[in-house]
Write an enzyme that holds these catalytic residues in place. Sequence first.
Site, PDB file in Angstrom:
ATOM      1  N   LYS A 113      -5.487  -6.990  -2.240  1.00 48.70           N
ATOM      2  CA  LYS A 113      -4.865  -6.226  -3.116  1.00 48.70           C
ATOM      3  C   LYS A 113      -5.094  -6.233  -5.052  1.00 48.70           C
ATOM      4  CE  LYS A 113      -1.085  -3.709  -4.770  1.00 48.70           C
ATOM      5  NZ  LYS A 113      -1.345  -2.259  -3.608  1.00 48.70           N
ATOM      6  N   ARG A 125     -11.161  -1.170  -6.501  1.00 55.08           N
ATOM      7  CA  ARG A 125     -11.329  -0.977  -4.852  1.00 55.08           C
ATOM      8  C   ARG A 125     -12.504  -1.263  -4.298  1.00 55.08           C
ATOM      9  NH1 ARG A 125      -7.440   3.593  -4.670  1.00 55.08           N
ATOM     10  NH2 ARG A 125      -9.102   4.365  -4.372  1.00 55.08           N
ATOM     11  N   SER A 139       0.937  -1.243  -0.015  1.00 52.06           N
ATOM     12  CA  SER A 139      -0.091   0.658  -0.071  1.00 52.06           C
ATOM     13  C   SER A 139       1.085   0.971  -0.301  1.00 52.06           C
ATOM     14  CB  SER A 139      -0.780   0.553   0.943  1.00 52.06           C
ATOM     15  OG  SER A 139      -1.729   0.861   1.289  1.00 52.06           O
ATOM     16  N   SER A 194      -7.059  -2.446  -1.793  1.00 53.87           N
ATOM     17  CA  SER A 194      -5.578  -1.248  -2.618  1.00 53.87           C
ATOM     18  C   SER A 194      -5.416  -1.435  -3.432  1.00 53.87           C
ATOM     19  CB  SER A 194      -4.402  -1.471  -1.822  1.00 53.87           C
ATOM     20  OG  SER A 194      -3.546  -0.657  -1.824  1.00 53.87           O
ATOM     21  N   PRO A 244     -18.644   2.382   5.975  1.00 50.68           N
ATOM     22  CA  PRO A 244     -19.822   3.134   5.607  1.00 50.68           C
ATOM     23  C   PRO A 244     -18.818   4.535   4.947  1.00 50.68           C
ATOM     24  CG  PRO A 244     -19.288   4.247   8.092  1.00 50.68           C
ATOM     25  CD  PRO A 244     -19.009   2.269   7.762  1.00 50.68           C
TER      26      PRO A 244
END
Length: 357
Positions: free
Chosen positions: A161, A193, A78, A231, A344
């Site tokens: 990933k 993502r 990341s 990611s 959220p």
Amino acid sequence: MKCSVVKIPAGAPHDMTGLQSAIEGGLLKPGEVVAVLGKTEGNGCVNDFTRGYAVMALKRFFAAAGQEETADISYVMSGGTEGVLSPHFTVISRSGSPEPGGAGTGTGGQALAIGTARTRDFRPEELGRLVQVDEVADAVARAVFDAGITSAADVHFVQIKCPLLTGEQLFEAHGRGTSLVTEDTYKSMGYSRGASALGAAVALGEVERFVLREEDICVNWDLYSSVASTSAGSELSCCEVIVFGNSAAAEGPYHIDHAVMQDAIDGTALQSLMDRHSGDELVQVLAKAEADPDGMVRGRRHIMLDDSDINHTRHARAVVGGVLAYVGGDPMIYVSGGGEHQGPKGGGPVAAVFRRK
């Protein structure tokens, strides 16, 4: 099965001296490493090649250290260590196999259990669409099984990933007359993502597959996973999946728990986990950072989404990283930016790995 988590500081994406010291000190055995999560100091955007650089260095290191099956290790790098976030590697090891009916030594008779899986390689036109959702859902289910976890309630973090679109892939797809989910390489990171996170949500029963439509991806923020962290990077074409949970089929002193941050400054989420396991040592924090798409935090306007100089994912990583580093007392934590369908809107999952004293 016995799993462990070890944090290794990194002076650069290719710095393997910490790993070497950990092996020489008996903290790690190369043959037991199943995954490495890294925070590298690039920009975390499309052109962040520190991720691929770190993966290349890690593969060479483990090959030289006698780990013959380096391709079996899941590498999740990341990019982006803005603010106080400290570059490092989180090395996950596993020995043995899950034993149903075993007596775990972690929380509630359970111990940390780790499972991994990969999807097939994706074509450019499949990214950010339902086909990616379905492939990831299948991979997450396989990783849960690999971990010996029998209930979705015992899954506390799913790290994925995923690929992104590059200019070269745009050109190739146009040559075939194929439409893509977006023509913007940066926006493709969010779509990939988001689709990956929804795949985890489907696999774990958080979102019903039959209600999910392609146009929901990166639009309907009411659909999300409370445990997924995804990611995107240009260094791979498939999705790498790592499932963290607890299982009675595992043993050892490590265990994991999670909470959900409601916004970028919700440090109480991590504090609640630490209070719940106050008798144990906090080993590592894994979290997702996101800028609220409404442009507000607790009724106050923020400019993360309007800054043309610094991308909003970088702002969010710095904020969440600072909050969680303060609560946990350590800036060497794994905080990933870009939280589409991961918690959220404006918030995100945070998990903590503990070791029984």
